[in-house]
Scaffold this motif. Structure first.
Motif, PDB file in Angstrom:
ATOM      1  N   GLN A  27       0.832  -1.208   0.000  1.00 41.94           N
ATOM      2  CA  GLN A  27       0.000   0.000   0.000  1.00 41.94           C
ATOM      3  C   GLN A  27       0.860   1.250   0.000  1.00 41.94           C
ATOM      4  OE1 GLN A  27      -2.668   1.704  -0.862  1.00 41.94           O
ATOM      5  NE2 GLN A  27      -4.048   0.660   0.541  1.00 41.94           N
ATOM      6  N   ASP A  87      -6.351  -5.183   6.628  1.00 42.26           N
ATOM      7  CA  ASP A  87      -7.002  -3.889   6.400  1.00 42.26           C
ATOM      8  C   ASP A  87      -6.416  -2.817   7.306  1.00 42.26           C
ATOM      9  OD1 ASP A  87      -8.622  -4.956   4.455  1.00 42.26           O
ATOM     10  OD2 ASP A  87     -10.363  -5.230   5.775  1.00 42.26           O
ATOM     11  N   ALA A  88      -6.165  -3.168   8.574  1.00 47.05           N
ATOM     12  CA  ALA A  88      -5.599  -2.192   9.504  1.00 47.05           C
ATOM     13  C   ALA A  88      -4.172  -1.824   9.099  1.00 47.05           C
ATOM     14  CB  ALA A  88      -5.611  -2.756  10.920  1.00 47.05           C
ATOM     15  N   GLN A  91      -4.434   0.503   6.112  1.00 46.72           N
ATOM     16  CA  GLN A  91      -4.903   1.803   6.561  1.00 46.72           C
ATOM     17  C   GLN A  91      -3.801   2.578   7.262  1.00 46.72           C
ATOM     18  OE1 GLN A  91      -7.452   3.509   5.892  1.00 46.72           O
ATOM     19  NE2 GLN A  91      -7.323   5.159   7.412  1.00 46.72           N
ATOM     20  N   ARG A  94      -1.617   4.077   4.650  1.00 50.80           N
ATOM     21  CA  ARG A  94      -2.229   5.269   4.051  1.00 50.80           C
ATOM     22  C   ARG A  94      -2.081   6.467   4.977  1.00 50.80           C
ATOM     23  NH1 ARG A  94      -6.006   1.309   2.234  1.00 50.80           N
ATOM     24  NH2 ARG A  94      -7.332   1.605   4.065  1.00 50.80           N
ATOM     25  N   GLN A  95      -2.324   6.254   6.250  1.00 51.48           N
ATOM     26  CA  GLN A  95      -2.213   7.350   7.205  1.00 51.48           C
ATOM     27  C   GLN A  95      -0.775   7.841   7.324  1.00 51.48           C
ATOM     28  OE1 GLN A  95      -3.928   5.553  10.695  1.00 51.48           O
ATOM     29  NE2 GLN A  95      -6.014   6.158  10.157  1.00 51.48           N
TER      30      GLN A  95
END
Length: 234
Positions: A27, A87-88, A91, A94-95
């Motif tokens: 990601q 998913d975490a 995420q 992304r953060q």
């Protein structure tokens, strides 16, 4: 590094650590990060305390989490999560990228990583003979109680506080080139002997740290307490 994978907490190694790292690193790469690294951690702790040989406190703690660190256009970004899911992890990546882009406006010196070779798959475990989490609570309480009884039997000692803190830290790291798993075990016993002098003053003698304290004989511990009490009240 010491190659001791079999000694690492199996509950930790059973987690989908590599899947989490893949989700985070892929990601971050898709979002333009020039560097990304992933960490997952489990910290297990236990605290036992006795007063005059009587148990007062016993609690266990078990914390897990993950974190992602990135460099985007010369600026660090960081984010973390407590859920150990793909998913975490994505995420968090992304953060972390968002944090780096916001922080870029304040960054006056672009980050340049020092040249460091890749190490592949490595494992490290701190040096210890017995994992304290494999010792029963009853045995640990009895050891603290025995130390307390030995000290309380001395005429100079009025009260004794004894405690044991133990921590096992498991960490997993991956940046795509190096994947490291490590475990560190820490053990911290402490005993405080308290003497009440004839004029009502309290004098403390403390001994902390596993290697120095455990190697002292019972007689030496008592003599140490007596000597320190005399010196403190002089």
């Amino acid at each position: 590094m010491n190659d001791q994978p079999s000694r690492i907490d199996q509950d930790f190694t059973a987690l989908p650590l590599r899947d989490l790292a893949d989700a985070a690193l892929s990601q971050a790469g898709r979002l333009g990060a020039q560097h990304a690294d992933f960490r997952a951690e489990r910290i297990r702790g236990q605290q036992i305390s006795l007063s005059d040989g009587t148990p007062q406190t016993l609690f266990d703690a078990d914390d897990t989490g993950l974190a992602v660190r990135v460099i985007v256009d010369g600026t660090w970004g960081f984010a973390s999560a407590v859920d150990l899911t793909a998913d975490a992890a994505a995420q968090a990546a992304r953060q972390a990228v968002e944090v780096a882009r916001v922080a870029a406006a304040m960054n006056t010196e672009p980050i340049e990583l020092a040249p460091e070779p890749a190490y592949g798959e490595v494992t490290w475990v701190s040096d210890y003979d017995i994992d304290p989490f494999t010792v029963s609570v009853a045995d640990k309480v009895e050891r603290l109680a025995q130390w307390s009884r030995d000290l309380l039997a001395h005429s100079a000692v009025s009260h004794v506080d004894a405690s044991l803190q133990q921590i096992r830290e498991c960490k997993f790291y991956s940046d795509g080139a190096t994947t490291a798993t490590q475990q560190r075990v820490r053990l911290h016993p402490a005993v405080t002997a308290i003497a009440v002098t004839g004029d009502g003053r309290f004098v403390k003698a403390c001994r902390r740290g596993c290697s120095r304290f455990i190697r002292l004989s019972t007689r030496a511990r008592i003599d140490t307490c007596s000597t320190r009490s005399g010196q403190s009240s002089a």
